[in-house]
Every structure is written in C-alpha cells, then in structure tokens.
Design a protein around this motif. Structure first.
Motif, PDB file in Angstrom:
ATOM      1  N   LYS A 454      23.836  45.051  14.676  1.00 59.81           N
ATOM      2  CA  LYS A 454      22.388  45.233  14.720  1.00 59.81           C
ATOM      3  C   LYS A 454      21.658  44.322  13.744  1.00 59.81           C
ATOM      4  N   LEU A 455      22.353  43.369  13.169  1.00 59.70           N
ATOM      5  CA  LEU A 455      21.730  42.373  12.294  1.00 59.70           C
ATOM      6  C   LEU A 455      21.526  41.101  13.099  1.00 59.70           C
ATOM      7  N   ARG A 456      20.285  40.791  13.414  1.00 55.50           N
ATOM      8  CA  ARG A 456      19.980  39.640  14.256  1.00 55.50           C
ATOM      9  C   ARG A 456      18.811  38.859  13.670  1.00 55.50           C
ATOM     10  N   LYS A 457      18.705  37.631  14.144  1.00 57.91           N
ATOM     11  CA  LYS A 457      17.563  36.795  13.794  1.00 57.91           C
ATOM     12  C   LYS A 457      16.360  37.191  14.653  1.00 57.91           C
ATOM     13  N   LEU A 458      15.194  36.994  14.103  1.00 60.99           N
ATOM     14  CA  LEU A 458      13.945  37.282  14.808  1.00 60.99           C
ATOM     15  C   LEU A 458      13.236  35.980  15.112  1.00 60.99           C
ATOM     16  N   VAL A 459      12.845  35.794  16.355  1.00 59.99           N
ATOM     17  CA  VAL A 459      12.099  34.605  16.769  1.00 59.99           C
ATOM     18  C   VAL A 459      10.619  34.959  16.739  1.00 59.99           C
ATOM     19  N   HIS A 460       9.871  34.211  15.949  1.00 60.79           N
ATOM     20  CA  HIS A 460       8.452  34.505  15.722  1.00 60.79           C
ATOM     21  C   HIS A 460       7.626  33.278  16.094  1.00 60.79           C
ATOM     22  N   CYS A 461       6.628  33.486  16.943  1.00 63.34           N
ATOM     23  CA  CYS A 461       5.710  32.407  17.321  1.00 63.34           C
ATOM     24  C   CYS A 461       4.596  32.325  16.293  1.00 63.34           C
ATOM     25  N   GLN A 462       4.466  31.172  15.678  1.00 64.88           N
ATOM     26  CA  GLN A 462       3.455  31.016  14.643  1.00 64.88           C
ATOM     27  C   GLN A 462       2.047  30.859  15.194  1.00 64.88           C
ATOM     28  N   TRP A 463       1.917  30.670  16.494  1.00 64.31           N
ATOM     29  CA  TRP A 463       0.594  30.467  17.078  1.00 64.31           C
ATOM     30  C   TRP A 463      -0.001  31.793  17.556  1.00 64.31           C
ATOM     31  N   CYS A 464       0.712  32.519  18.403  1.00 61.74           N
ATOM     32  CA  CYS A 464       0.188  33.777  18.950  1.00 61.74           C
ATOM     33  C   CYS A 464       0.818  35.002  18.295  1.00 61.74           C
ATOM     34  N   GLU A 465       1.822  34.822  17.407  1.00 62.42           N
ATOM     35  CA  GLU A 465       2.502  35.891  16.688  1.00 62.42           C
ATOM     36  C   GLU A 465       3.262  36.837  17.618  1.00 62.42           C
ATOM     37  N   GLU A 466       3.726  36.334  18.746  1.00 58.52           N
ATOM     38  CA  GLU A 466       4.666  37.088  19.554  1.00 58.52           C
ATOM     39  C   GLU A 466       6.026  37.025  18.884  1.00 58.52           C
ATOM     40  N   ARG A 467       6.812  38.092  19.039  1.00 56.21           N
ATOM     41  CA  ARG A 467       8.101  38.134  18.362  1.00 56.21           C
ATOM     42  C   ARG A 467       9.110  38.865  19.232  1.00 56.21           C
ATOM     43  N   VAL A 468      10.379  38.462  19.104  1.00 54.92           N
ATOM     44  CA  VAL A 468      11.458  39.082  19.843  1.00 54.92           C
ATOM     45  C   VAL A 468      12.762  38.776  19.111  1.00 54.92           C
ATOM     46  N   PHE A 469      13.683  39.727  19.116  1.00 55.35           N
ATOM     47  CA  PHE A 469      14.970  39.520  18.464  1.00 55.35           C
ATOM     48  C   PHE A 469      15.824  38.556  19.276  1.00 55.35           C
ATOM     49  N   LEU A 470      16.468  37.650  18.599  1.00 53.70           N
ATOM     50  CA  LEU A 470      17.246  36.598  19.238  1.00 53.70           C
ATOM     51  C   LEU A 470      18.602  37.147  19.671  1.00 53.70           C
ATOM     52  N   LYS A 471      18.974  36.850  20.911  1.00 53.36           N
ATOM     53  CA  LYS A 471      20.285  37.216  21.419  1.00 53.36           C
ATOM     54  C   LYS A 471      21.216  36.021  21.309  1.00 53.36           C
ATOM     55  N   LEU A 472      22.485  36.301  21.281  1.00 54.67           N
ATOM     56  CA  LEU A 472      23.460  35.231  21.118  1.00 54.67           C
ATOM     57  C   LEU A 472      23.457  34.320  22.339  1.00 54.67           C
ATOM     58  N   GLY A 473      23.477  33.003  22.097  1.00 58.82           N
ATOM     59  CA  GLY A 473      23.543  32.030  23.179  1.00 58.82           C
ATOM     60  C   GLY A 473      22.216  31.617  23.747  1.00 58.82           C
ATOM     61  N   GLN A 495      12.669  30.992  13.169  1.00 65.19           N
ATOM     62  CA  GLN A 495      13.639  32.075  13.102  1.00 65.19           C
ATOM     63  C   GLN A 495      13.543  32.751  11.738  1.00 65.19           C
ATOM     64  N   LEU A 496      13.399  34.066  11.748  1.00 64.51           N
ATOM     65  CA  LEU A 496      13.295  34.871  10.536  1.00 64.51           C
ATOM     66  C   LEU A 496      14.506  35.788  10.452  1.00 64.51           C
ATOM     67  N   GLY A 497      14.861  36.121   9.234  1.00 67.25           N
ATOM     68  CA  GLY A 497      15.940  37.081   9.072  1.00 67.25           C
ATOM     69  C   GLY A 497      17.192  36.487   8.460  1.00 67.25           C
ATOM     70  N   PRO A 498      18.345  37.128   8.713  1.00 68.48           N
ATOM     71  CA  PRO A 498      18.618  38.206   9.677  1.00 68.48           C
ATOM     72  C   PRO A 498      18.016  39.546   9.260  1.00 68.48           C
ATOM     73  N   LEU A 499      17.595  40.314  10.276  1.00 69.72           N
ATOM     74  CA  LEU A 499      16.923  41.586  10.077  1.00 69.72           C
ATOM     75  C   LEU A 499      17.650  42.684  10.845  1.00 69.72           C
ATOM     76  N   TRP A 500      17.296  43.918  10.536  1.00 67.33           N
ATOM     77  CA  TRP A 500      17.828  45.079  11.243  1.00 67.33           C
ATOM     78  C   TRP A 500      17.034  45.251  12.528  1.00 67.33           C
ATOM     79  N   CYS A 501      17.710  45.236  13.661  1.00 67.49           N
ATOM     80  CA  CYS A 501      17.040  45.349  14.949  1.00 67.49           C
ATOM     81  C   CYS A 501      17.117  46.751  15.538  1.00 67.49           C
ATOM     82  N   GLY A 502      17.786  47.681  14.862  1.00 73.51           N
ATOM     83  CA  GLY A 502      17.909  49.033  15.373  1.00 73.51           C
ATOM     84  C   GLY A 502      16.707  49.882  15.028  1.00 73.51           C
ATOM     85  N   PRO A 503      16.764  51.178  15.348  1.00 72.46           N
ATOM     86  CA  PRO A 503      15.637  52.074  15.051  1.00 72.46           C
ATOM     87  C   PRO A 503      15.502  52.310  13.556  1.00 72.46           C
ATOM     88  N   LEU A 504      14.291  52.640  13.151  1.00 73.99           N
ATOM     89  CA  LEU A 504      13.985  52.884  11.749  1.00 73.99           C
ATOM     90  C   LEU A 504      13.809  54.361  11.429  1.00 73.99           C
TER      91      LEU A 504
END
Length: 674
Positions: A454-473, A495-504
């Motif tokens: 559950k430790l993944r990188k986060l892809v963050h758009c610097q223009w519109c601030e959309e974000r999604v956790f990066l999957k392998l490949g 790419q930000l992180g690695p961060l916790w992608c599970g529930p908080l």
C-alpha cells in the motif's frame, strides 16, 4: 561558597579596570583616576531619590541603562585628550571629547544586547583570553570583542550567543542580575519553589507547571494547551483497547509534565498499568510531584500521596486511587527492554527516530499512536527536511494536510515492515498544530507484505491539481485522467511520495472512540470524532441534532463485556492460534467500504464570475449524480468524493449561476445579437 564567588567577581572587575588604566600611556595615574571614579559614583548615588542596594560586586562598566553612564566614566567636558573606557589604547587612541563621544555612541552604545531595560554594550577590553595568531603566539594575537552577561557575569563573544544565553536564564527562572543594575534597583529574593508553580486542571487531573512551560525546546516540562484535542483522542483510543484486553500495559514515552499518563491512570484505573518515562531529571521530579497531587502512588515510592489544592474530585483526600511507574530512561531504551500493549510517541518534532524501537517489542494487536508536530516539514514548508526525515518528495497542494497524514502513515508502515509486522490504520488526524496517527500492529511477514503493497507514488498534476496513485508499469502522464499533458507544453505532472494509499480510518474503532468520549464527558472532540466517522463512511452529517446517542446519524453501540470484549479472557491471558485469527477477521469487518482518497476544495475549483452553490447543496447535487460524497476534517471547504476532478467541475458548473453584473452583460450581448 557564595562569598568566594562574590570575591572572585570583585577581583576580576578590579583586574579589568587595572588593565584598562595601564593601557593608557598619557592618562593620569591609577590612584587619581580611581579617586575620581569613586567620587563620581558617590555623587550619582546621592542624586538618586531611592537608596542604593548594597551588592557584593558592582556590574561591569559595559552594562549601562543610559548613554550618560558612559559619559560619566570620562570627563568629556574637560580639556585634553581622553581614552575610551571600553577600548584598550592600541585599539582606540586617546582623542578629544567630541570624537570620543561619537565613538561611545556609535560603537559601544548602539552595539548592545538589552535585558530588562539594561544594555550590555560591546566591550573591547582584555577581559577574555587573547585570540592566538596564525603563528600560534598568543601575545601577538588580537583581543576578542565580547559582552558581559548581566545575570551571571560570563563573557560571550557573539551577540546571537548572548541572546540565547539570556533565554536560558529566563527559562530557568534566573532573571535577577548578579550585579547591581542601577543605583535604585532592588534585588528581590526568589520566590519559594512551592509558589513558583502554576497548577492547571484538565479532564479532572491536576498538574503543576513551571513558569517557562510554554517555551519549546528550552523548558524541561514543556506543556502546550493547544494539544488538548490530541490528548483526548489518544485517551479514547486507549480506552477502546482497554475494552479488548485487560490489564493493559501502556507507555507514555515522553512524559514532560505527565499529564497524559496521569489521565490514563485516573480514569481507567485498574484496567491499565501506566508507565511514564522521560530523560530529564526535572521532568521526572515534576511527574512524581504531579502523581502525589492526584492521589496516585509512584511505583517503588514509599512516600504517601497528598491531596490536591482543592481535593481530587470524588475521591477521599489522601487515598491512593492508582499506581503509576515513573522512570528516568530514554524512550528507545525502555521500548527495547520491555513489551507494551499501547505506546504513545509525542516528541517535540518528528517521531521517526523512535519508530523502530516502538515496533520491536510491541505486542500483537497492540496500538501505537504517533504525534508529529514538525509542521514545517509535514506541510511542505521545508522539502529538504521532509526528504531527510520521511524519505518522501512532496510539494504544496490543496490537500497538503492529508498528504502529510499519508506520509506519516507510510513512514510508520516502513518501520513496522522492518520488524516483520503490518499495520492497520485506525485514525489519522491532521490539524493546525499536529498530525496524529493511530495504528494497530499485526504481527507476521504476510501482514507486513500487505502493508508494504500500500506504499505507492502519487501522480499530481501541477496545472489542474488532479491526482491519482501510480500503478506499477504505467507512464506518469498517461495515468492522470486529465488532458493537461496534451494541451499544455512542458511537463505538467510530478511524482510525490511514496505515500500510504490505503484507508485512513476504521469506522468500527471510531464508533467505539465516540462511545468512550461520551462516557468520559469529552465534549471537545465529540464533534470531531463524528466528522471522522462520516468521513470514513463517506456520508453526510444530518442537520437535525438529536439528544440521544444517534445524533448526526451516528449510532453508538457499546459492546457487552462478554464475547465482544476482545482477544483477552477474564483472566487477562492473551488468545492465540485460531481465536487470534478470528480477531483479525473481526477487525477487518469493522472497517466499512474504503473511503475515496483525497478531497477537492469547492473554493479552489470555483468558476470566475459565477456564484457557486452552498456547500451542503453542492454535496446534495453530487449525491443525486450517483457519487459517494462526504465532508472531511482536513479542510472545512473540502468534499471527499469518488468523482474525478472533471466530473466534480462539471457538477459545480451546472449548478453555478452568473453574478448580477455578468448576467446583465450576457443579456445585453444577446439583445445586440438579436
């Protein structure tokens, strides 16, 4: 001993005066100048309205309250050349009165450190050792400019060091000068130690505080009143664990005043065995005194406890209500030596240095709570410190608080995985002053692997601030659902992180925390816990406030003390084998459907020239559109939803109306077109 120190100070002052007088070749004799100086001091003393205070040693001549004090040292009205009283002859030669007055004002009087109305001006006399030259000859070196401390008479070269030195005096309560500040200054006797404390009461627990308890890093017994919600959240999490296993061994690794551990022992009584540790002797002494103040017995202390100033609420004065173990030991050492069911880490700053020791001996299905107060590195103000402490790369975003919480959880998960243990996040709160993370420990390499996934990188758009956790490949720019990469030149995603992608959050645990908050009358955090419950379920708080426990759509179910009491029977022994596995399944069933990661701020994505709907109305519109929607405690204007940013903006645009000026301009354009 005091008379010897005073005699040494007087001798040192006399040597400074002799050296200065000997340096002036064309100055009058030493006896003549000493007589003149004595006469001037007597005249100044007679002119004061208040009698002078007799002190063992006079202050240094570089400590003055007015500029006239320097002028009195030298007769500027007389004729002839005169030497500077604060500079040797080789540094500043004797000159006429107008030039000497300008020298005293510009060099000595303006370069000062002020303390309680007294200026410690810079001194160039040979009071300190000579600085050696490059050849190693000390006699050929130059004198070091310095300041004389008004409190302890020590000489310090740098101004910043003198300021820090004075702060240490203030933090220790040493504000009385060892020299006479002025002829009318009266030195007061220090107050008795019993009267210097401030007694504060929180959650029915009395603690006495030092006068400097609000100064971080300088005070041994630092106490922050703004951390009260943090202490109550930690208490509720401990109360929930105490229902599962009994007795419970818990550790407050950084006691300070001992307020948190004392609250545990006072309210949970025999259900917990509290251990409070601190590395400072002052803190350990203060914790033991606070134990006596609350009618608690210190483990191993034969002294009987005493009652508080107004008596403990609901207790007989002098009767022992609990036993607390107080130890002077480093947090890492005691966590390596002993095993605990509950560990709370709240150092000043980051807690990454103590995570390995905490996970080393914590018992299975135990709880570790981590409080991080280094908001500068957590909230993207110091990226280099963030990378050094947490090993994460982050930038400032609209969801920076949740980013900080996921970063701390990721650091905790890595520390647990190094000990072949996994974690289940029960609670993650990020407020203005702190980030609190409460996790349950799951022993075994399988659990550690599940947490590490559950430790993944986060892809963050610097223009519109959309974000999604990066999957392998996946490629970075192909992962985001927005088309900013194709429509805008250059790189738009990071790419930000690695961060916790599970529930908080764990919904079942939060409900039991709310029950504990109601039981112990913690009104300050009940609203916050209800918000966390709705955030974990991604639901909306109801506007109608009921008087029962089902308020705001939250129903509190108190488990009976029988089957649902947790992994411990009435004898206090741990369950193992198949029963322990059933407990893990029950804990997983407590967690509801995982809430969507991150949230969107309605004000951040508002449309210019349009009046957006109210937040509650907009949440209703998103719900009608078929999305999961909920409020978040991270941002009062944030909306947690499983809708993408494009869908979020489309609903916001649909129900936004133009402003009055914009509407008039639009109608005029339509009329012209017709």
């Amino acid at each position: 001993m005091a008379e010897l120190k005073e005699a040494d100070a007087a001798q040192l002052h006399q040597e400074d005066v002799d050296i200065k007088r000997g340096a002036a070749g064309d100055a009058p004799s030493v006896d003549d100048q000493t007589a003149d100086q004595t006469a001037k001091n007597e005249a100044a003393s007679d002119s004061d309205s208040k009698p002078s205070t007799t002190t063992p040693a006079e202050r240094h001549i570089s400590i003055q309250t007015k500029l006239e004090g320097f002028e009195m040292l030298v007769d500027l009205n007389g004729a002839g050349r005169k030497s500077c009283p604060l500079c040797p002859e080789e540094k500043f030669k004797a000159c006429y009165s107008h030039k000497l007055r300008r020298h005293l004002q510009n060099l000595h009087w303006k370069v000062y450190v002020e303390f309680e109305g007294q200026r410690m001006c810079i001194c160039h006399l040979p009071c300190r050792n000579l600085k050696p030259s490059l050849s190693g000859d000390q006699a050929s070196g130059r004198h070091v400019a310095h300041y004389h401390c008004v409190v302890c008479s020590v000489t310090i070269a740098r101004k910043t060091d003198m300021v820090s030195h004075l702060k240490r005096h203030v933090n220790k309560g040493e504000t009385e000068a060892s020299y006479s500040g002025s002829s009318d200054a009266q030195i007061e006797e220090p107050a008795p130690s019993g009267q210097a404390f401030e007694i504060m009461k929180e959650l029915g627990t009395n603690v006495q505080l030092l006068p400097n308890h609000t100064t971080p890093q300088k005070s041994d017994t630092y106490f922050n009143r703004k951390m009260r919600p943090n202490r109550q959240l930690v208490f509720c999490s401990l109360a929930v664990l105490a229902e599962e296993r009994n007795p419970l061994e818990c550790l407050d690794a950084f006691g300070a005043t001992g307020i948190m551990g004392l609250q545990w022992a006072k309210h949970l009584r025999s259900a917990v065995k509290v251990t409070i540790t601190d590395i400072s002797d002052t803190c350990v002494k203060m914790i033991k005194e606070n134990c006596e103040l609350n009618n608690m017995r210190v483990d191993g202390s034969p002294r009987a406890p005493r009652g508080g100033p107004d008596g403990a609420a609901g207790e007989v004065k002098g009767a022992t209500i609990a036993t607390v173990e107080v130890a002077k030991m480093d947090a890492n050492v005691i966590m390596h030596l002993r095993s605990f069911d509950y560990i709370h880490l709240d150092p000043y700053g980051t807690a990454v240095n103590y995570l390995d020791a905490a996970f080393r001996n914590v018992r299975n299905l135990g709880i570790i709570s981590v409080t991080s107060t280094d908001t500068g590195s957590l909230y993207s103000k110091s990226p280099n410190v963030t990378l050094r402490h947490y090993g994460c790369h982050i930038v400032r975003t609209e969801y920076y608080k949740e980013l900080a919480a996921r970063m701390v959880v990721a650091t905790v998960a890595r520390a647990a995985a190094r000990c072949n243990k996994g974690i289940e996040v029960l609670l993650a709160v990020a407020l203005e002053h702190f980030v609190l993370v409460v996790v349950r420990v799951l022993r075994g390499p399988t659990q550690a692997d599940e947490s590490a996934k559950k430790l993944r990188k986060l892809v963050h758009c610097q223009w519109c601030e959309e974000r999604v956790f990066l999957k392998l490949g996946n490629m970075t720019d192909d992962t985001l659902p927005c088309n900013c990469h194709g429509s805008l030149p250059g790189r738009t995603a990071v790419q930000l992180g690695p961060l916790w992608c599970g529930p908080l959050f764990n919904t079942g645990f939060l409900r039991r925390m709310l029950s504990a908050a109601v039981q112990h009358s913690m009104d300050d955090i009940q609203g916050l816990v209800k918000t966390l419950i709705c955030e974990s379920e991604c639901t909306v708080l109801k506007s109608s406030a009921l008087t029962n426990q089902a308020e705001c759509g939250v129903v509190i179910k108190t488990p009976p003390s029988g089957e649902e009491s947790g992994p411990a029977d009435q004898s206090g022994k741990r369950k193992s084998g198949e029963e322990s596995g059933n407990v893990v399944k029950k804990l997983k069933s407590d967690a509801s459907l995982e809430h969507p990661p991150f949230y969107y701020s309605i004000h951040r994505h508002s449309i210019r020239g349009m009046n957006m709907p109210k937040l509650n109305k907009f949440i209703q519109y998103l719900t009608e559109a078929g999305f999961r929607v909920g409020r978040t405690h991270f941002d009062p204007t944030g909306v947690r939803t499983d809708a993408s940013l494009e869908q979020f903006k489309s609903v916001l645009t649909k129900y936004s109306v133009p402003t009055s000026s914009n509407a008039a301009h639009t109608s005029t354009s339509v009329e012209k077109t017709i």
